[in-house]
Enzyme design. Structure first.
Site, PDB file in Angstrom:
ATOM      1  N   TYR A  54       6.587   1.658  -8.388  1.00  0.00           N
ATOM      2  CA  TYR A  54       5.937   0.351  -8.306  1.00  0.00           C
ATOM      3  C   TYR A  54       5.293  -0.037  -9.636  1.00  0.00           C
ATOM      4  CZ  TYR A  54       6.648   0.803  -3.277  1.00  0.00           C
ATOM      5  OH  TYR A  54       7.209   0.944  -2.038  1.00  0.00           O
TER       6      TYR A  54
ATOM      7  N   GLU B  33       0.858  -1.179   0.000  1.00  0.00           N
ATOM      8  CA  GLU B  33       0.000   0.000   0.000  1.00  0.00           C
ATOM      9  C   GLU B  33       0.894   1.229   0.000  1.00  0.00           C
ATOM     10  OE1 GLU B  33      -0.652  -0.673   4.760  1.00  0.00           O
ATOM     11  OE2 GLU B  33      -1.938  -1.594   3.261  1.00  0.00           O
TER      12      GLU B  33
END
Length: 232
Positions: A113, A101
């Site tokens: 990411y 997260e």
């Protein structure tokens, strides 16, 4: 990259303070280190810790909690190398999916990411405090045919490797024979005063296939220009 040792934890805590608005305390890092499911890896540069990953896994599922580098070596592609080696090791132990997260305002981390194979699958409203904001939920499926190029900074490079056929040119990465029908990059580097290799001259050749694999790990792509030839 190697598994963290207990004596590495103080340096990890120092990098943590430099990297996050709300860093984990040393006690939190130490407590996590001794959990059965924890995995903490460090990246070493010249025998000093310069980055780390904090994660944990249960069976084939894993969660990435932290990835950080010393500020002055960021944007050099080392974080990408660290993550790809981490992902390779998780693949070896049977992990299929990595979850994480990230703050919705942390655009740099979000793009990192995405670039490294994560996809967004949801949001957790008002998850973060100080300031309050949503968490973006992401996952990465580890492919069994992952072609990431692993590098391990804990290994000592081998120089002047003896070859059976000294007169044959070979790619220093994969060992492929290079001939007049094979294009390749040839590098000759004389190391300077500020290097640990001062006075040494290193030479190597890399075939096109290995070059393509290596540059995929770069944070900044190589500059490419088209050569225009004038025929007379």
């Amino acid at each position: 990259m190697r598994k963290a040792l207990p004596e590495d934890l103080p340096m990890i805590a120092e990098i943590e303070k430099l990297s996050f608005h709300r860093p984990w305390s040393f006690d939190s890092i130490e407590s996590f280190y001794y959990r059965k499911t924890s995995d903490i890896y460090v990246w070493r540069d010249r025998n000093r810790i310069s980055g780390y990953i904090i994660a944990e896994h249960v069976l084939d599922q894993a969660e990435l909690h932290r990835i950080a580098m010393i500020p002055f070596i960021r944007k050099m592609g080392i974080g990408t190398l660290l993550f790809h080696e981490f992902r390779r090791r998780y693949q070896e132990i049977g992990v299929d999916t990595i979850y994480l997260e990230v703050r919705e305002s942390n655009e740099a981390a979000y793009q990192f990411y995405l670039k490294n194979g994560f996809e967004e699958y949801g949001r957790r409203a008002k998850y973060y405090k100080d300031p309050i904001e949503d968490a973006i939920l992401m996952f990465c499926e580890i492919s069994t045919d992952d072609q990431s190029f692993p590098l391990d900074s804990s290994e000592t490079p081998v120089y002047n490797d003896e070859r059976k056929e000294e007169n044959e040119m070979k790619c220093n990465v994969c060992g492929q024979l290079l001939n007049n029908k094979t294009d390749y990059i040839e590098v000759k580097k004389e190391w300077g005063y500020f290097s640990n290799k001062d006075t040494q001259i290193h030479e190597f050749k890399i075939c096109e296939r290995c070059y393509d694999r290596i540059v995929k790990q770069f944070e900044i792509s190589p500059k490419v220009t088209e050569k225009s030839e004038i025929l007379s």
